[in-house]
Design a protein around this motif. Sequence first.
Motif, mmCIF file in Angstrom:
data_model
loop_
_atom_site.group_PDB
_atom_site.id
_atom_site.type_symbol
_atom_site.label_atom_id
_atom_site.label_comp_id
_atom_site.label_asym_id
_atom_site.label_seq_id
_atom_site.Cartn_x
_atom_site.Cartn_y
_atom_site.Cartn_z
ATOM 1 N N UNK A 164 0.810 -1.225 0.000
ATOM 2 C CA UNK A 164 0.000 0.000 0.000
ATOM 3 C C UNK A 164 0.842 1.273 0.000
ATOM 4 N N UNK A 165 2.146 1.143 0.085
ATOM 5 C CA UNK A 165 3.011 2.319 0.115
ATOM 6 C C UNK A 165 3.071 2.986 -1.258
ATOM 7 N N UNK A 166 3.247 4.305 -1.251
ATOM 8 C CA UNK A 166 3.314 5.060 -2.501
ATOM 9 C C UNK A 166 4.726 5.039 -3.073
ATOM 10 N N UNK A 167 4.804 4.878 -4.379
ATOM 11 C CA UNK A 167 6.088 4.909 -5.056
ATOM 12 C C UNK A 167 5.936 5.778 -6.295
ATOM 13 N N UNK A 168 6.969 6.555 -6.604
ATOM 14 C CA UNK A 168 6.972 7.426 -7.788
ATOM 15 C C UNK A 168 8.206 7.098 -8.623
ATOM 16 N N UNK A 169 7.978 6.681 -9.868
ATOM 17 C CA UNK A 169 9.076 6.383 -10.781
ATOM 18 C C UNK A 169 9.380 7.607 -11.641
ATOM 19 N N UNK A 170 10.665 7.940 -11.768
ATOM 20 C CA UNK A 170 11.090 9.066 -12.608
ATOM 21 C C UNK A 170 12.247 8.620 -13.482
ATOM 22 N N UNK A 171 12.296 9.131 -14.707
ATOM 23 C CA UNK A 171 13.468 8.893 -15.545
ATOM 24 C C UNK A 171 14.677 9.559 -14.913
ATOM 25 N N UNK A 172 15.798 8.880 -14.949
ATOM 26 C CA UNK A 172 16.982 9.372 -14.250
ATOM 27 C C UNK A 172 17.755 10.440 -14.970
ATOM 28 N N UNK A 173 17.536 10.575 -16.292
ATOM 29 C CA UNK A 173 18.390 11.461 -17.075
ATOM 30 C C UNK A 173 17.817 12.847 -17.303
ATOM 31 N N UNK A 174 16.482 12.988 -17.240
ATOM 32 C CA UNK A 174 15.891 14.258 -17.674
ATOM 33 C C UNK A 174 14.671 14.664 -16.853
ATOM 34 N N UNK A 175 14.635 14.308 -15.574
ATOM 35 C CA UNK A 175 13.584 14.752 -14.668
ATOM 36 C C UNK A 175 14.229 15.422 -13.459
ATOM 37 N N UNK A 176 13.802 16.653 -13.167
ATOM 38 C CA UNK A 176 14.332 17.378 -12.012
ATOM 39 C C UNK A 176 13.176 17.853 -11.140
ATOM 40 N N UNK A 177 13.527 18.277 -9.929
ATOM 41 C CA UNK A 177 12.546 18.786 -8.978
ATOM 42 C C UNK A 177 12.426 20.296 -9.153
ATOM 43 N N UNK A 178 11.187 20.765 -9.367
ATOM 44 C CA UNK A 178 10.975 22.192 -9.595
ATOM 45 C C UNK A 178 10.857 23.018 -8.335
ATOM 46 N N UNK A 179 10.660 22.368 -7.177
ATOM 47 C CA UNK A 179 10.664 23.118 -5.920
ATOM 48 C C UNK A 179 9.324 23.246 -5.239
ATOM 49 N N UNK A 180 8.267 22.566 -5.722
ATOM 50 C CA UNK A 180 6.993 22.642 -5.004
ATOM 51 C C UNK A 180 7.139 21.976 -3.642
ATOM 52 N N UNK A 181 6.186 22.214 -2.765
ATOM 53 C CA UNK A 181 6.258 21.661 -1.417
ATOM 54 C C UNK A 181 5.818 20.201 -1.422
ATOM 55 N N UNK A 182 6.537 19.321 -0.732
ATOM 56 C CA UNK A 182 6.168 17.900 -0.703
ATOM 57 C C UNK A 182 4.733 17.659 -0.261
ATOM 58 N N UNK A 183 4.227 18.482 0.666
ATOM 59 C CA UNK A 183 2.837 18.335 1.078
ATOM 60 C C UNK A 183 1.881 18.558 -0.070
ATOM 61 N N UNK A 184 2.186 19.525 -0.943
ATOM 62 C CA UNK A 184 1.349 19.761 -2.118
ATOM 63 C C UNK A 184 1.469 18.606 -3.103
ATOM 64 N N UNK A 185 2.666 18.040 -3.255
ATOM 65 C CA UNK A 185 2.867 16.917 -4.166
ATOM 66 C C UNK A 185 1.961 15.751 -3.770
ATOM 67 N N UNK A 186 1.935 15.431 -2.487
ATOM 68 C CA UNK A 186 1.044 14.367 -2.014
ATOM 69 C C UNK A 186 -0.417 14.739 -2.251
ATOM 70 N N UNK A 187 -0.764 15.977 -1.945
ATOM 71 C CA UNK A 187 -2.143 16.441 -2.132
ATOM 72 C C UNK A 187 -2.567 16.339 -3.591
ATOM 73 N N UNK A 188 -1.697 16.741 -4.521
ATOM 74 C CA UNK A 188 -2.038 16.719 -5.938
ATOM 75 C C UNK A 188 -2.321 15.295 -6.398
ATOM 76 N N UNK A 189 -1.489 14.346 -5.950
ATOM 77 C CA UNK A 189 -1.734 12.940 -6.306
ATOM 78 C C UNK A 189 -3.070 12.468 -5.741
ATOM 79 N N UNK A 190 -3.313 12.748 -4.477
ATOM 80 C CA UNK A 190 -4.546 12.283 -3.836
ATOM 81 C C UNK A 190 -5.785 12.916 -4.462
ATOM 82 N N UNK A 191 -5.663 14.161 -4.923
ATOM 83 C CA UNK A 191 -6.789 14.812 -5.584
ATOM 84 C C UNK A 191 -7.096 14.139 -6.921
ATOM 85 N N UNK A 192 -6.060 13.800 -7.683
ATOM 86 C CA UNK A 192 -6.259 13.109 -8.953
ATOM 87 C C UNK A 192 -6.928 11.754 -8.721
ATOM 88 N N UNK A 193 -6.459 11.014 -7.722
ATOM 89 C CA UNK A 193 -7.018 9.696 -7.419
ATOM 90 C C UNK A 193 -8.475 9.821 -6.985
#
Length: 528
Positions: A164-193
């Motif tokens: 039941x744990x959440x996992x996020x897969x990212x390509x290693x060569x061309x994906x970076x973190x833009x700086x949003x807050x981790x709390x918002x990242x979780x919220x955005x996923x949960x809202x989509x679901x």
Amino acid sequence: MTSSSSSAGAPLTAHRERLPTEDRPGNAEDASPQGRGQGNYLLYSVYCLLGALVVVACLCWAMPGAEAAPATKAVSAEALVTRTTSTMIPTTATTTTFMQTRDIKFVTAETRGSPIIEKVGNFNAAFKTQVVNAGEGKKWDGYKSKVKMLQKYLHRRLQDGDGDELVAFVDGSDVIWGGCDPGYFQHAYEEIVAKSGASVVFSAELVCGEQDCNKVPDVPDWAVETAGGQDLNGGFWERFVDGCKATWTDDCSDKRDCGGLAACSDPPAVKFLNSGFTMGPVKDISAMMDWSLDNYDEYSVWGDQSVFAVYWLENKDKVTLDYTGALAASISDMRWELLEAPLSCKLNEWVYLISHRDMYVADIGGKVVFTKNRTISEQWMLTDAGHGKVFITSSEGRLLVDNDRFVDLSIFTTKAEMWTMSVGGGGVVYLTSPQDEQLQDDNGHAVFSTNKQGWESWRIHTLDGNPACVETRPKDGVVMNFGFHRKQCLIHGNGRGFWFFKHIVMMLTNKTVDEVRNWGEHHKLHTR
């Protein structure tokens, strides 16, 4: 475009100067010793009353039988922190606080070295974790090997009871973190679901690649609602589109391979699956990986994305897309304006327009020509035309104009004389006409081009040689999404968006992508 010469707005409030005692309003008794003594007695009484109320409240709270708050799943003390994100719209600004209450494990399959997401921005500090590299020490053998690496990692997590744990897969060569807050990242996923009913979320992109374009559905209503009612199936994306050259044909759709056509929907919409980012519970993604490996050879066109796309289209109740890029923005064929702050240019000052050939645009006898001189004929002035556009006026008072796709000069100030200036990277800018074409120096001839490359790049300098237009760097290392006026979470430099991606990396680190990766001779992109 914003002007660096505009004055700052007046503050909403001003600090009042403290008046001398004799000038303060009030009667004479207030300033007497007796008046001050009465004031102190009243203040003392108020303090006593407040103290008594605090004591009573504490006793009530500590009374036996008081109900405890319901228990929640434990997370580390460091992870249970309040995350704040700001949502900005043109007229108002609101602040919403989201709390990260679930651990999210980020995973990649990068065989060449450490993933770039750990080397740009504050990802490790924000999530207080490191990316798991399922490809470390492994040999790359095509995209199928990527799926195998991820499947092996997921099976291990299932054996540990982490389904039941959440996992996020990212390509290693061309994906970076833009700086949003981790709390918002979780919220955005949960809202989509919550709104879609699906638990697995892929990133979405503008161009149809490796999927049956005719079977791809329109952006669903729940995503439009999430975007505040923006017309995601209609004209919303047109101002950010750069690379759409045509739409698909039935033939290439059936083959699930439209080649380099850059096939977009008409009008453009971000609604096609991209496999550079996936997020969901371990058990659900593991089931998808098992199916993908069992059917890989049958459905793969030339990579893993074609297989995942088939699974999505056959299981839309289980899989959905991140249609607004709240989790990950795939920037192939997107204009830089999506994630780039507007240029700050000096207005109402004389400047030179310098082409990629180091030639100067001049108004000589009412004609647009190129010279190596720096006389009054080569001087131009940028003035505000409104709506983020500028007029470009010569020292003779004539304005650059798009005369039915012919570069000309004019004495009018109509829509045809309005130009848009945008970031070109490395100190250069693009000059775009109302016909959405760029001014180009074609070996000494001023023409228009649909491209945004070297020949269309310009340097705009003041008469003393300093840049007249300055790129606004991301504040505090945070990249803003100007389509939705929010902090961007993940940024994926897929496909033709890699040039855009390289510029963002340079803005954030002052280094090239190769310097940041530090992978030695491994320059080839093998992940999408």
